[in-house]
Write a protein that holds these residues in place. Structure first.
Motif, PDB file in Angstrom:
ATOM      1  N   ASN A   1       0.840  -1.192   0.000  1.00 26.69           N
ATOM      2  CA  ASN A   1       0.000   0.000   0.000  1.00 26.69           C
ATOM      3  C   ASN A   1       0.876   1.242   0.000  1.00 26.69           C
ATOM      4  OD1 ASN A   1      -2.176   1.942   0.692  1.00 26.69           O
ATOM      5  ND2 ASN A   1      -3.325   0.085   1.153  1.00 26.69           N
TER       6      ASN A   1
ATOM      7  N   SER B   1      -7.100  -7.152 -12.025  1.00 25.99           N
ATOM      8  CA  SER B   1      -6.022  -7.297 -11.048  1.00 25.99           C
ATOM      9  C   SER B   1      -5.398  -8.686 -11.140  1.00 25.99           C
ATOM     10  CB  SER B   1      -6.561  -7.041  -9.639  1.00 25.99           C
ATOM     11  OG  SER B   1      -5.527  -7.070  -8.676  1.00 25.99           O
TER      12      SER B   1
ATOM     13  N   ALA C   1      -8.688  -4.830  -5.907  1.00 22.18           N
ATOM     14  CA  ALA C   1      -8.804  -3.497  -6.503  1.00 22.18           C
ATOM     15  C   ALA C   1      -7.831  -2.519  -5.861  1.00 22.18           C
ATOM     16  CB  ALA C   1     -10.237  -2.993  -6.358  1.00 22.18           C
ATOM     17  N   VAL C   2      -7.663  -2.615  -4.539  1.00 25.00           N
ATOM     18  CA  VAL C   2      -6.717  -1.739  -3.839  1.00 25.00           C
ATOM     19  C   VAL C   2      -5.307  -1.961  -4.372  1.00 25.00           C
ATOM     20  CG1 VAL C   2      -5.592  -1.300  -1.621  1.00 25.00           C
ATOM     21  CG2 VAL C   2      -8.080  -1.508  -1.732  1.00 25.00           C
TER      22      VAL C   2
ATOM     23  N   GLU D   1      -4.822  -0.457  -7.767  1.00 29.09           N
ATOM     24  CA  GLU D   1      -4.598   0.988  -7.675  1.00 29.09           C
ATOM     25  C   GLU D   1      -3.169   1.283  -7.232  1.00 29.09           C
ATOM     26  OE1 GLU D   1      -6.090   4.922  -5.139  1.00 29.09           O
ATOM     27  OE2 GLU D   1      -6.908   2.935  -4.671  1.00 29.09           O
TER      28      GLU D   1
ATOM     29  N   HIS E   1      -7.564   2.150 -15.346  1.00 27.20           N
ATOM     30  CA  HIS E   1      -8.281   3.178 -14.581  1.00 27.20           C
ATOM     31  C   HIS E   1      -8.804   4.277 -15.512  1.00 27.20           C
ATOM     32  CE1 HIS E   1      -6.332   1.368 -11.029  1.00 27.20           C
ATOM     33  NE2 HIS E   1      -7.207   2.028 -10.304  1.00 27.20           N
TER      34      HIS E   1
ATOM     35  N   CYS F   1     -16.374   1.627  -5.357  1.00 27.90           N
ATOM     36  CA  CYS F   1     -15.244   1.768  -6.286  1.00 27.90           C
ATOM     37  C   CYS F   1     -14.649   3.169  -6.245  1.00 27.90           C
ATOM     38  CB  CYS F   1     -15.677   1.431  -7.714  1.00 27.90           C
ATOM     39  SG  CYS F   1     -16.014  -0.318  -7.996  1.00 27.90           S
TER      40      CYS F   1
ATOM     41  N   GLN G   1     -13.894   4.867  -3.734  1.00 24.85           N
ATOM     42  CA  GLN G   1     -12.882   5.042  -2.694  1.00 24.85           C
ATOM     43  C   GLN G   1     -11.485   5.002  -3.308  1.00 24.85           C
ATOM     44  OE1 GLN G   1     -14.615   2.893   1.222  1.00 24.85           O
ATOM     45  NE2 GLN G   1     -14.526   1.601  -0.577  1.00 24.85           N
ATOM     46  N   ASN G   2     -11.405   4.484  -4.524  1.00 23.98           N
ATOM     47  CA  ASN G   2     -10.162   4.443  -5.295  1.00 23.98           C
ATOM     48  C   ASN G   2      -9.865   5.863  -5.770  1.00 23.98           C
ATOM     49  OD1 ASN G   2      -8.442   4.330  -7.628  1.00 23.98           O
ATOM     50  ND2 ASN G   2      -8.943   2.169  -7.902  1.00 23.98           N
ATOM     51  N   ARG G   3      -8.832   6.468  -5.200  1.00 22.56           N
ATOM     52  CA  ARG G   3      -8.569   7.881  -5.489  1.00 22.56           C
ATOM     53  C   ARG G   3      -8.166   8.119  -6.934  1.00 22.56           C
ATOM     54  NH1 ARG G   3      -5.692  10.827  -0.351  1.00 22.56           N
ATOM     55  NH2 ARG G   3      -5.066   8.810   0.442  1.00 22.56           N
TER      56      ARG G   3
END
Length: 634
Positions: free
Chosen positions: A177, A484, A500-501, A504, A556, A585, A587-589
């Motif tokens: 992360n 992913s 997904a995290v 990203e 993205h 979804c 929340q994905n910046r």
């Protein structure tokens, strides 16, 4: 150094109150009789502690003590100093805080963090970290003035900040992360501990994964004795459990991820006048909402309704809110999914109250509308993992035209197979295999698939062909999962949204507008987004050696392009200019930023969440305003 010092403007509120009015006899401080000095402060209008209900001192107030994990008292002259030294020595300490117990350890000690992960059964999901002040935090994270202001605010939420490469925070704190959930001390106990220890501390909910946070001393000893080495107890009871709130900053404003301590139950002004009603929320990230007149009282984050402990917490909190806010529901709103436990809770009332079923993504869109006070209709883009569709399929990549009372589905991603249903969510490689077969007609030779047992691959292919336990879904979240896995980023998950995290986090951030091909066609009056060309291009570029980071960013950009393209088609058909972005979804910046930019580029107005989460934690607010509108019209 008294760990319960407070004044009129600070100290505990909702976690200690049993009923209104907010007076000491109706709180968990009722058993602590003020000494003459505290009484004088309490009764003096010129004193900073005038009518501070939790007012106390070492003579008359709560006390702290330390035990080992078996409950044996630790003999020491300074409890805080001794607890701090234990943390510095790599021990795990369960600390009773404001809304429950937190498990703490040295955030710079890889062995301590790994031990906490093993004991808590939380292999990958990031931990939050508490640091002494902003100056200390700059050693570990990058943040701007808006983020600094939110960190230092009275609410003091966890704020997701970009990690500095090479900092001394143990990599086990937030595996794979680029962000760290950081917060500053928000109680006297925290201030004293972190000042004494002089190190950043992991502060994570005192529970096993998916259980509610432990609140009572006996409960904590029973549930956490295998997790913590030591316990820092106090004897001020917690009446209502509260986790820490979590936010990230987008365009200078906080966007909630988890709405809990210090944010809930602050009332949200409703765009419609509501009869007294209860909206029961969703299954995951559960929160409920009581509505009355022009106010909605959205509860704190309760958690996933997957075990009896969380369900009991949910029911107890509903009863508490009804009592505190004097709301006796005249109707109950709920999700359409028949197996959600929040739906089953609503159905208990069917013999005496009218029930209003609200489609999941309509609730998402209505929540964002209410969050922003939008009247009229909007183009609602709801991208999430799943929601029950009226047609019996799994929705999740939706384009709605919606008002508060009703909605119409104008578009969605094409439906694709989920072999094994829930199993495909836990093992995203199953989605990648099924999507490739469905879209390309065969499974290409790709590294992710070649690493799997051939027998399992064949089972997945046959399962998809014969439609055995293989529901169809239009979910955008599942699309992220499949890509992913396809790119070799994440094959299996241990927490919701992990694939997904990690996609990203693996993405480049060049700002490129390059996207994969796709096409949109009108079928049965609804726009359908076809992603076959995108998967074909990804396979081709993997074979050509294109870096994963570039492929992830292009994906993205493609999803953002889809959002803008379909929004443009709907605008041309309806004339609506307001677009709301909602669902987990977002929340994905990276996706959020690209989508905002793409939609604004075509001249439409964009609205995002600011008061409630875009994930299922905000669904109950949407259910409430939809139900209020339906009842008003009837």
């Amino acid at each position: 150094r008294y760990p319960f010092i407070n004044c009129t403007n600070c100290g505990p509120r909702f976690t200690i109150i049993k009923d209104i009015p907010y007076d000491r006899p109706l709180t968990t401080m009722a058993g602590f009789t003020m000494c003459p000095q505290c009484r004088a402060e309490y009764e003096n209008p010129l004193d900073r502690r005038f009518h501070a209900q939790p007012n106390a001192c070492p003579v008359c107030g709560p006390r702290v003590w330390l035990t080992d994990h078996k409950g044996k008292a630790v003999n020491c002259t300074d409890v805080i100093r001794h607890a701090s030294s234990l943390l510095c020595d790599g021990k795990i300490v369960a600390i009773k805080g404001l809304g429950g117990f937190l498990l703490a350890c040295d955030a710079t000690n890889p062995a301590a963090v790994s031990t906490l992960r093993d004991r808590k059964a939380r292999r990958d999901k990031p931990f939050a970290v508490m640091v002494k002040n902003l100056e200390e935090l700059r050693r570990f994270c990058r943040f701007d003035s808006a983020e600094a202001k939110i960190l230092s605010s009275p609410q003091a939420p966890i704020v997701l900040l970009r990690l500095k490469p090479g900092c001394t925070i143990a990599p086990q704190v937030a595996p794979k992360n680029n962000y760290l959930g950081a917060m500053l001390p928000y109680t006297p106990i925290h201030h004293l501990l972190i000042s004494e220890a002089g190190i950043p501390l992991v502060m994570t909910s005192g529970n096993l994964t998916e259980e509610p946070i432990a609140a009572a001393n006996g409960e904590a000893m029973e549930r956490l004795s295998n997790l913590a080495d030591y316990f820092l107890f106090h004897d001020r009871d917690i009446h209502s459990r509260y986790d820490d709130s979590v936010v990230f900053v987008s365009e200078g404003t906080a966007q909630p991820v988890r709405r809990a301590r210090s944010l809930a139950p602050y009332p949200i002004r409703l765009p419609v006048t509501s009869r007294p009603l209860l909206a029961t929320g969703a299954q995951e990230k559960s929160a409920f909402c009581l509505a009355k007149d022009t106010y909605g009282f959205l509860s704190q984050h309760i958690g996933d309704l997957d075990n009896i402990e969380t369900i009991e917490h949910y029911e107890q909190t509903v009863d508490l809110y009804k009592r505190l806010f004097r709301v006796e529901p005249a109707a109950v709103a709920h999700d359409m999914h028949p197996d959600y436990l929040s739906t089953r809770y609503a159905l208990r009332h069917k013999d005496r109250l009218p029930l209003i079923a609200v489609q999941h993504h309509h609730a998402h869109v209505a929540a964002c509308m209410a969050d922003n006070g939008i009247p009229g209709r909007v183009i609602g883009i709801a991208f999430d993992g799943s929601g029950y569709g009226p047609d019996g399929t799994v929705w999740g990549g939706e384009f709605l035209v919606a008002g508060y009372e009703r909605f119409e589905r104008f578009g969605h991603f094409q439906q694709l197979p989920m072999p094994g249903g829930e199993l495909a969510i836990r093992k995203p490689y199953r989605l990648a295999i099924a999507y490739l077969r469905a879209l390309l007609g065969s499974l290409p030779a790709l590294p992710f698939a070649e690493a799997l047992p051939a027998t399992e691959v064949n089972i997945i292919l046959r399962q998809g062909e014969q439609r055995i336990n293989t529901p169809l879904t239009s979910s955008c979240g599942r699309l992220f999962d499949a890509v992913s896995a396809l790119l070799g980023v994440c094959q299996t998950i241990t927490f919701e949204g992990q694939a997904a995290v990690e996609l990203e986090m693996s993405s480049a951030s060049t700002g490129s507008d390059e996207s994969f091909p796709y096409y949109v066609e009108l079928a049965d009056g609804v726009w359908q987004v076809h992603v076959g060309p995108m998967f074909e291009a990804i396979v081709h570029q993997i074979a050509g050696g294109v870096p994963t980071s570039r492929l992830a960013e292009t994906f993205h950009t493609t999803v953002a392009s889809v959002a803008a393209s379909v929004a443009s088609l709907i605008h041309q058909e309806t004339g609506i200019r307001d677009v709301v972005l909602t669902g987990g979804c977002f929340q994905n910046r990276l996706l959020l930023e690209k989508t905002i930019r793409s939609v604004r580029r075509i001249g439409l107005n964009v609205f995002v969440h600011r008061q409630v989460p875009c994930n299922d934690g905000g669904v109950a607010l949407g259910q409430a305003v939809v139900a209020a509108s339906v009842l008003a019209s009837s």
